[in-house]
Design a protein around this motif. Sequence first.
Motif, PDB file in Angstrom:
ATOM      1  N   HIS A   1      23.241  94.325  17.902  1.00 46.62           N
ATOM      2  CA  HIS A   1      23.118  94.445  19.354  1.00 46.62           C
ATOM      3  C   HIS A   1      23.817  93.265  20.034  1.00 46.62           C
ATOM      4  CE1 HIS A   1      21.399  94.802  23.346  1.00 46.62           C
ATOM      5  NE2 HIS A   1      20.977  96.017  23.008  1.00 46.62           N
ATOM      6  N   PRO A   2      24.741  93.530  20.956  1.00 46.09           N
ATOM      7  CA  PRO A   2      25.518  92.443  21.561  1.00 46.09           C
ATOM      8  C   PRO A   2      24.683  91.454  22.374  1.00 46.09           C
ATOM      9  CG  PRO A   2      25.967  94.518  22.686  1.00 46.09           C
ATOM     10  CD  PRO A   2      25.117  94.844  21.490  1.00 46.09           C
ATOM     11  N   ASP A   3      23.514  91.867  22.855  1.00 46.13           N
ATOM     12  CA  ASP A   3      22.668  90.980  23.646  1.00 46.13           C
ATOM     13  C   ASP A   3      21.406  90.572  22.892  1.00 46.13           C
ATOM     14  OD1 ASP A   3      24.420  91.174  25.857  1.00 46.13           O
ATOM     15  OD2 ASP A   3      23.503  93.089  26.409  1.00 46.13           O
ATOM     16  N   ALA A   4      21.482  90.509  21.584  1.00 49.82           N
ATOM     17  CA  ALA A   4      20.293  90.235  20.769  1.00 49.82           C
ATOM     18  C   ALA A   4      19.688  88.868  21.051  1.00 49.82           C
ATOM     19  CB  ALA A   4      20.631  90.358  19.282  1.00 49.82           C
ATOM     20  N   GLY A   5      20.505  87.864  21.283  1.00 44.28           N
ATOM     21  CA  GLY A   5      19.987  86.525  21.544  1.00 44.28           C
ATOM     22  C   GLY A   5      19.374  85.862  20.327  1.00 44.28           C
ATOM     23  N   LEU A   6      19.825  86.238  19.127  1.00 40.68           N
ATOM     24  CA  LEU A   6      19.275  85.657  17.900  1.00 40.68           C
ATOM     25  C   LEU A   6      20.022  84.383  17.539  1.00 40.68           C
ATOM     26  CD1 LEU A   6      18.810  88.829  15.675  1.00 40.68           C
ATOM     27  CD2 LEU A   6      17.243  87.814  17.337  1.00 40.68           C
ATOM     28  N   SER A   7      19.311  83.466  16.902  1.00 40.87           N
ATOM     29  CA  SER A   7      19.949  82.232  16.444  1.00 40.87           C
ATOM     30  C   SER A   7      19.328  81.788  15.125  1.00 40.87           C
ATOM     31  CB  SER A   7      19.821  81.121  17.488  1.00 40.87           C
ATOM     32  OG  SER A   7      18.468  80.832  17.760  1.00 40.87           O
ATOM     33  N   LEU A   8      20.175  81.262  14.266  1.00 47.69           N
ATOM     34  CA  LEU A   8      19.773  80.743  12.959  1.00 47.69           C
ATOM     35  C   LEU A   8      19.619  79.234  13.062  1.00 47.69           C
ATOM     36  CD1 LEU A   8      19.374  81.332   9.894  1.00 47.69           C
ATOM     37  CD2 LEU A   8      21.826  80.926   9.631  1.00 47.69           C
TER      38      LEU A   8
ATOM     39  N   GLY B   1      17.786  87.448  25.964  1.00 45.18           N
ATOM     40  CA  GLY B   1      17.557  88.880  26.106  1.00 45.18           C
ATOM     41  C   GLY B   1      16.189  89.205  26.668  1.00 45.18           C
ATOM     42  N   ASP B   2      16.003  90.455  26.958  1.00 48.13           N
ATOM     43  CA  ASP B   2      14.744  90.971  27.485  1.00 48.13           C
ATOM     44  C   ASP B   2      13.776  91.141  26.318  1.00 48.13           C
ATOM     45  OD1 ASP B   2      12.653  92.340  28.611  1.00 48.13           O
ATOM     46  OD2 ASP B   2      13.871  93.992  29.378  1.00 48.13           O
ATOM     47  N   ALA B   3      12.715  90.352  26.320  1.00 47.63           N
ATOM     48  CA  ALA B   3      11.761  90.368  25.200  1.00 47.63           C
ATOM     49  C   ALA B   3      11.090  91.727  25.025  1.00 47.63           C
ATOM     50  CB  ALA B   3      10.701  89.289  25.404  1.00 47.63           C
TER      51      ALA B   3
ATOM     52  N   VAL C   1      14.820  94.271  19.120  1.00 42.87           N
ATOM     53  CA  VAL C   1      16.124  94.013  18.506  1.00 42.87           C
ATOM     54  C   VAL C   1      15.895  93.831  17.015  1.00 42.87           C
ATOM     55  CG1 VAL C   1      18.030  92.369  18.338  1.00 42.87           C
ATOM     56  CG2 VAL C   1      17.078  92.929  20.565  1.00 42.87           C
ATOM     57  N   GLU C   2      16.799  94.387  16.225  1.00 48.18           N
ATOM     58  CA  GLU C   2      16.687  94.232  14.775  1.00 48.18           C
ATOM     59  C   GLU C   2      17.858  93.426  14.234  1.00 48.18           C
ATOM     60  OE1 GLU C   2      15.921  97.984  12.941  1.00 48.18           O
ATOM     61  OE2 GLU C   2      14.110  98.269  14.121  1.00 48.18           O
ATOM     62  N   GLY C   3      17.586  92.728  13.155  1.00 47.87           N
ATOM     63  CA  GLY C   3      18.592  91.943  12.472  1.00 47.87           C
ATOM     64  C   GLY C   3      18.264  91.909  10.994  1.00 47.87           C
ATOM     65  N   LYS C   4      19.011  91.101  10.279  1.00 49.19           N
ATOM     66  CA  LYS C   4      18.811  90.995   8.840  1.00 49.19           C
ATOM     67  C   LYS C   4      19.137  89.573   8.407  1.00 49.19           C
ATOM     68  CE  LYS C   4      21.135  94.453   7.392  1.00 49.19           C
ATOM     69  NZ  LYS C   4      22.011  95.410   6.740  1.00 49.19           N
ATOM     70  N   LEU C   5      18.333  89.052   7.498  1.00 51.87           N
ATOM     71  CA  LEU C   5      18.624  87.783   6.865  1.00 51.87           C
ATOM     72  C   LEU C   5      19.062  88.096   5.437  1.00 51.87           C
ATOM     73  CD1 LEU C   5      18.375  84.769   7.728  1.00 51.87           C
ATOM     74  CD2 LEU C   5      16.307  84.707   6.343  1.00 51.87           C
ATOM     75  N   VAL C   6      20.232  87.619   5.058  1.00 49.58           N
ATOM     76  CA  VAL C   6      20.778  87.872   3.725  1.00 49.58           C
ATOM     77  C   VAL C   6      20.915  86.517   3.029  1.00 49.58           C
ATOM     78  CG1 VAL C   6      22.707  88.825   2.409  1.00 49.58           C
ATOM     79  CG2 VAL C   6      22.017  89.900   4.572  1.00 49.58           C
ATOM     80  N   ILE C   7      20.159  86.332   1.950  1.00 48.18           N
ATOM     81  CA  ILE C   7      20.161  85.074   1.209  1.00 48.18           C
ATOM     82  C   ILE C   7      20.796  85.328  -0.147  1.00 48.18           C
ATOM     83  CG2 ILE C   7      18.761  83.169   0.322  1.00 48.18           C
ATOM     84  CD1 ILE C   7      17.141  85.533   2.690  1.00 48.18           C
ATOM     85  N   VAL C   8      21.805  84.531  -0.476  1.00 49.57           N
ATOM     86  CA  VAL C   8      22.490  84.674  -1.755  1.00 49.57           C
ATOM     87  C   VAL C   8      22.503  83.313  -2.442  1.00 49.57           C
ATOM     88  CG1 VAL C   8      24.613  85.342  -2.939  1.00 49.57           C
ATOM     89  CG2 VAL C   8      23.968  86.487  -0.802  1.00 49.57           C
ATOM     90  N   TRP C   9      21.920  83.274  -3.627  1.00 55.21           N
ATOM     91  CA  TRP C   9      21.977  82.080  -4.460  1.00 55.21           C
ATOM     92  C   TRP C   9      23.082  82.289  -5.491  1.00 55.21           C
ATOM     93  CZ3 TRP C   9      17.430  84.325  -2.890  1.00 55.21           C
ATOM     94  CH2 TRP C   9      16.468  83.507  -2.295  1.00 55.21           C
ATOM     95  N   ASN C  10      23.921  81.282  -5.717  1.00 61.05           N
ATOM     96  CA  ASN C  10      24.944  81.288  -6.773  1.00 61.05           C
ATOM     97  C   ASN C  10      25.834  82.535  -6.705  1.00 61.05           C
ATOM     98  OD1 ASN C  10      23.848  78.835  -7.863  1.00 61.05           O
ATOM     99  ND2 ASN C  10      22.196  80.091  -8.658  1.00 61.05           N
TER     100      ASN C  10
ATOM    101  N   PHE D   1      12.487  91.928  16.223  1.00 58.33           N
ATOM    102  CA  PHE D   1      12.030  91.077  17.315  1.00 58.33           C
ATOM    103  C   PHE D   1      11.620  91.968  18.477  1.00 58.33           C
ATOM    104  CE2 PHE D   1      14.954  88.725  14.757  1.00 58.33           C
ATOM    105  CZ  PHE D   1      14.392  87.472  14.652  1.00 58.33           C
ATOM    106  N   ASP D   2      10.469  91.633  19.076  1.00 59.50           N
ATOM    107  CA  ASP D   2       9.998  92.369  20.243  1.00 59.50           C
ATOM    108  C   ASP D   2       9.190  91.403  21.105  1.00 59.50           C
ATOM    109  OD1 ASP D   2       7.464  92.161  18.996  1.00 59.50           O
ATOM    110  OD2 ASP D   2       7.697  94.119  18.059  1.00 59.50           O
TER     111      ASP D   2
END
Length: 166
Positions: free
Chosen positions: A55-62, A105-107, A111-120, A135-136
Amino acid sequence: ARTALLWSSVRFAELRKAARDAHDEAKLSALAQRMRRSGVLREAGALRVSLVWSHPDAGLSLWASHPGLSLVRPEDLSPEYGIEAFDVREQEGGNYSVEVRRTGGDARTAVEGKLVIVWNEGTASEKIEIVPLRFDATHRAYAWRVSADALAQAPLSPAARSLEGT
C-alpha cells in the motif's frame, strides 16, 4: 539497483521457503542457480531483515539495533518502493532488536506487510522466517529479538508503545 537487489532477495527467500516446506529439492536447486546469476548472493550476509508492503500510504517503518545498542532506522530505506532492510554482514553474539511501526496514514484503515528474515542467505545453513503483519487502529507496532538463528517476540520500545496508545 540496491532496491531491486533487496526485492530480489525477498522474492527468492519466499520461493526458497515454499520449496523447502514442500520438500522440493529440484526447485531449491534451480532457485540457487537463479540466485547466483541474479547477483543477490554478492550482497548476502549473516542476517537480513526486510520489511515489505504494497500500500503506497502504509506509513510503515523498520527500526533495528545491534546487541546492546538503541533502535535506529537502517541504511536501506526505499519506502516509495515498499521495502526497507537491515543488513548484518557478520553477526555478533547477543540479540538484535527489530521493530516495525506504523506512524503514518489513517489508523482506521488496515494495512498489511511482511517481515522477511534470512540468516546466512544462500548457504547450506540458510534459515528463512516470514512473518505476516497487520496494522489497524488497535495494532500499530510489533517487536522481536533476533538471535543467531531464531526469532522471538519482544516487548515494544517506549516509542512504539506510545503508538499503541494513539
